[in-house]
Design an enzyme around this catalytic site. Sequence first.
Site, short mmCIF file in Angstrom:
data_model
loop_
_atom_site.label_atom_id
_atom_site.label_comp_id
_atom_site.label_asym_id
_atom_site.label_seq_id
_atom_site.Cartn_x
_atom_site.Cartn_y
_atom_site.Cartn_z
N SER A 8 -6.44 20.84 -6.11
CA SER A 8 -7.18 19.46 -5.68
C SER A 8 -6.24 18.76 -5.11
O SER A 8 -6.56 17.68 -4.24
CB SER A 8 -7.65 18.95 -7.06
OG SER A 8 -6.89 18.57 -8.00
N ASP A 35 -6.88 8.72 -13.98
CA ASP A 35 -6.35 9.71 -12.85
C ASP A 35 -4.99 9.25 -12.74
O ASP A 35 -4.90 8.45 -11.67
CB ASP A 35 -7.28 9.97 -12.01
CG ASP A 35 -6.78 11.17 -11.20
OD1 ASP A 35 -5.73 11.52 -11.14
OD2 ASP A 35 -7.64 11.59 -9.96
N HIS A 89 -3.78 12.46 -9.17
CA HIS A 89 -4.21 12.33 -7.56
C HIS A 89 -3.75 11.03 -7.08
O HIS A 89 -3.49 10.20 -7.85
CB HIS A 89 -5.87 12.63 -7.61
CG HIS A 89 -6.24 14.09 -8.02
ND1 HIS A 89 -6.40 14.34 -9.21
CD2 HIS A 89 -6.14 15.23 -7.56
CE1 HIS A 89 -6.79 15.52 -9.62
NE2 HIS A 89 -6.66 16.23 -8.38
#
Length: 429
Positions: A157, A405, A408
Amino acid sequence: MKIDYFKQKFPHKYKQLLVKFVIVIFFFGVAFRFLFFHSEEISPVLESPLPEKTEASVSVPETPVSTEVVENADQVSRTEKCDIFSGDWIPNPSGPAYTNESCNLIESHQNCMTNGRPDKGYLYWRWSPRDCELPQFDPARFLNIMRNKTWALIGDSIQRNHVQSLLCMLSTVEQAVMVYHDEEYKSRTWHFPTHNLTIAVIWTPFLVEAVIFEDQNGVSSSEVELYLDKLNNKWTDEYQNIDYMIISTGKWFLKSAIYHENDTVLGCHYCPKRNLTELGFNFAYRKALRFVMDYIASSDHKGVIFFRTSTPDHFENGEWFSGGTCDRKAPVKEGEMEMKDLNKILRDIELEEFAKAAEKASRNGVNLKLLDVAPLSLLRPDGHPGPYREFQPFAHDQNAKVQNDCLHWCLPGPIDSWNDIIMEMVLNG
């Protein structure tokens, strides 16, 4: 008349001047004759940047300088000058090349501005190597150079995160058209019709074959079934058709998994409920990465292949599943933040296996490059979505407990500088 008057008035001085004049004319003639007859005999060594010193021109003896040594020194100097992975994050008052409003390609989990992140300081930094100038990404030039080419970002990702950054920067010149997506929109392809440029992201988090049992939030219902001797054909089927590719993996190997090879279960990583040998994630990562690298180095691929090192996370006071956060508001300097042990293990394996593969690739004429963004990414703990991976997470409760998160990257954000580096590597090697 004046000369005659001077001769009569000062006869003695006139004779002295006449003698001096004759002597000057004599020596001038000798010098002219010497230069004229010897001009064609000057050694061609004088045309060299480092002519040999002669006794006539040097009063103090000097140690002779080898031309070969100087040339090697120049090569070292150029190499050190262009180490674009060693540097600092410096203020960038102009800010990002795009925003959440100008680019509609940012996925919701990375759209920190739309999701309500209140601070904006993380947007005003850019990566600056210490010993050379790194030009900022030029989307118009990139599109022109990449006319009729195909790019693919292959991996997990973070590659999806990166492809959005690249597309957003290019969209300031031409809008991309999505021409393919898989069922879950994890693998996608875009086309820039004016330049006939294709950019794809191929989601294959292990690069080898894997059966994954987890939901969109990363919660697993069973161990991953990982086949260490079978490459995922999602990327190998397209391999020869891609002019430029960025390949990466890493973090997924930390998950609980059962390892297969030659249709036999070898063991596992963190599977206490199974009666299997604990082999550890590092065993599987090295084995899988070596298999991938050997495939690349042994191929006859004629394009450019970047291997990107895995990026460190910045969870503090816990992990993603145990309340870890990333609340910092500015970059850190080198040495202020240590890479976590697990990330160090992944990185060591990556660098070792790349070095082995690069030597073989060079012999086979395969253009394999290292895109080592881990050190510069470590310095940006402020660049993650944190709680703003969701829309307005504190709109109803300022003390709400939300999942952060810290892996990312916000878009726009630090990951945009990766494109500066890639363009420099493509243009100047």
